[in-house]
Design an enzyme around this catalytic site. Structure first.
Site, PDB file in Angstrom:
ATOM      1  N   HIS A   1     116.445  51.679  26.956  1.00 24.19           N
ATOM      2  CA  HIS A   1     116.450  51.161  27.946  1.00 24.19           C
ATOM      3  C   HIS A   1     116.016  52.066  29.426  1.00 24.19           C
ATOM      4  CE1 HIS A   1     118.257  48.528  31.444  1.00 24.19           C
ATOM      5  NE2 HIS A   1     119.579  49.383  31.551  1.00 24.19           N
TER       6      HIS A   1
ATOM      7  N   HIS B   1     113.596  43.597  23.226  1.00 23.10           N
ATOM      8  CA  HIS B   1     114.546  42.640  24.201  1.00 23.10           C
ATOM      9  C   HIS B   1     115.667  42.162  23.763  1.00 23.10           C
ATOM     10  CE1 HIS B   1     116.406  42.319  28.285  1.00 23.10           C
ATOM     11  NE2 HIS B   1     115.202  42.584  28.614  1.00 23.10           N
TER      12      HIS B   1
ATOM     13  N   ASP C   1     108.862  47.448  30.368  1.00 14.99           N
ATOM     14  CA  ASP C   1     108.349  48.984  30.260  1.00 14.99           C
ATOM     15  C   ASP C   1     107.323  49.398  29.407  1.00 14.99           C
ATOM     16  OD1 ASP C   1     112.377  48.902  29.603  1.00 14.99           O
ATOM     17  OD2 ASP C   1     110.954  49.957  31.165  1.00 14.99           O
TER      18      ASP C   1
END
Ligand code: SDX
Length: 436
Positions: free
Chosen positions: A269, A308, A364
């Site tokens: 995450h 994702h 990210d």
């Protein structure tokens, strides 16, 4: 035939059941309980490990279309908000549902600014950590510790109390984040400067040394604002689900936010941004990208910052972050890691293994490269994620508290353990291998 209902035929009993569809695309799991073979049966349950296909709530905050790579906060496209708004302006939108007028924004900024200070006992609490303590561990613990300073936060059913805690948390999380950074360097804490904007004040608390007043570079401050906007909310992700679940027991918003931050810290995450930089360090150079990709395809590790659960297209936030990087690098000078990241993206997006699994760069993948160029250490990257996501967590928490359909979260299970067994006294027990 009713378009908004399913007819379920149970072959076991040849009974049929009309199950209404909600909002055109969901059925109530509780409606399955009426499907039984005998009247005394418990009835059917849905089984959905990791909630791959389960809506836990109705929400009006964030909309994502994973196939089209669409992200909107309260209906506004993320691209427009990132280009035209400041972070606290977007925070207001996410929390209250509408973009603020100039007067509303001024009052909102004043509200947040007056809550940037930490109680002096919080500083003493922080000083108890070792200098090597991970900033995320310090952040999570310190946010939870705020609940001991503000016991009034337990009045979660009182709207005025909720509004006060929302302002306290949004005002204080940058201060806590900056204090964890200063602590890890053994530097004195820098108190908030309430004359500065949210992002500029964060920079002040991170980087001011002995100068009488910190001068924030406006390009870096704006880049931080954009990064904060992009990270503010993302519907029912793992940490938001945690915020809602912990909040459903009516725990106070400080411990709920700490729990959500704990979920965010995992490498799958929000912890991924830190892992991306470690991965780029391991790759080391552009020419070693193909060998690394082959290793991942052989099942040894993952491409951190890729993939994702919802986006099966390019994460729109990654695209904006990439554009923001250019403005930062003009000030800070480039980051050699960017060259490796761009090559990794190019190779992966042309490789059937990633294309077939619809694996694209996520939020990210590029964020850490910018943070590193700004001089923020890798260990701080997930804390940088937690600061703005506190807004989303609080908005989702409030929506949950105010939702008449919500109650304490308590999933069911499919029991696969032993049936009833006779007790065995200790002298009659035989040893058995336990999982290492
Ligand atoms: C965030 O939910 C959110 O909205 C989160 C977030 C937010 O704003 O809150 O967007 C923020 O958490 C972004 C994600 C950051 N995490 C990473 O970058 C870590 C690397 N990514 C993966 O761990 C993964 O992609 C997840 C966790 C993000 C999603 O995992 P899923 O949806 O459970 O998908 P999966 O693990 O079932 O993968 C499907 C397939 C598998 O291969 P097969 O078993 O079919 O052969 O794709 C493969 C996976 O092995 N796969 C990857 C991969 N991600 C998935 N293979 C290589 N590298 C990857 N990154």
């Amino acid at each position: 035939m009713d378009d908004d209902a399913l007819t379920i035929i149970d072959e076991r009993t040849e009974s049929s059941y009309d199950v209404p569809l909600l909002d055109g695309g969901a059925l109530r799991a509780m409606d399955l309980r009426k499907i039984k073979t005998r009247s005394e049966d418990f009835g059917l349950m849905s089984y959905d490990p990791a909630f791959m296909n389960t809506a836990s709530c109705r929400s009006a905050i964030t909309f994502i279309d994973g196939d089209k790579g669409i992200l909107r906060y309260r209906g506004y496209p993320i691209e427009e908000l990132a280009e035209k708004c400041g972070f606290l302006e977007v925070a207001y939108l996410i929390l209250f549902g509408e973009l603020p007028t100039a007067q509303e924004l001024d009052a909102w900024v004043r509200d947040i600014t007056r809550h940037t200070m930490l109680h002096e006992t919080t500083k003493k609490f922080l000083e108890g950590f070792s200098l090597q303590a991970h900033p995320m561990g310090m952040f999570i613990s310190t946010v939870a510790a705020l609940s001991t300073i503000y016991p009034d936060a337990r009045n979660v059913l009182n709207p005025e109390s909720r509004q006060l805690q929302v302002r306290r948390l949004i005002g204080k999380v940058p201060t806590i984040a900056a204090y964890t950074y200063r602590h890890s360097l053994g530097y004195p804490y820098v108190y908030p400067d309430n004359e500065l904007s949210y992002s500029a004040n964060f920079m002040n608390m991170l980087w001011r040394m002995v100068e009488p007043r910190y001068q924030a570079n406006p390009v870096i401050a704006r880049a931080l604002d954009v990064l904060f906007i992009l990270h503010a909310d993302h519907e029912q992700n793992c940490s938001t689900n945690t915020m809602r679940a912990v909040g459903s027991s009516q725990a106070d918003p400080f411990v709920c936010t700490a729990a959500a931050a704990a979920a965010l810290s995992g490498p799958l995450h929000g912890g991924a941004n830190e892992q991306v930089l470690k991965m780029l360090d391991e790759i080391g150079s552009k020419d070693r990208v193909p060998a690394y990709v082959d290793k991942v395809k052989a099942g040894h590790g993952k491409l951190m910052g890729f993939g994702h659960r919802v986006y099966k297209n390019y994460d729109p936030r990654a695209r904006i972050i990439k554009q923001t990087a250019d403005s930062v690098f003009k000030i800070t000078g480039g980051n050699p890691k960017l060259e490796i990241a761009l090559e990794l993206e190019r190779v992966a997006l042309e490789d059937e293994y990633f294309v077939s699994r619809k694996l694209y760069p996520n939020v990210d993948f590029y964020s850490g490269i910018i943070y590193q160029a700004m001089g923020i250490p890798t260990e701080m990257f997930t804390v940088m994620f937690a600061i703005p996501r506190t807004v989303g967590w609080l908005a989702q928490w409030q929506e949950m508290i105010e939702d008449p359909e919500q109650k304490i979260a308590r999933p069911r299970q499919i029991y696969v353990g032993h049936g009833k067994r006779e007790f065995v006294s200790i002298e009659k027990r035989s040893s058995h291998a336990v999982a290492a």
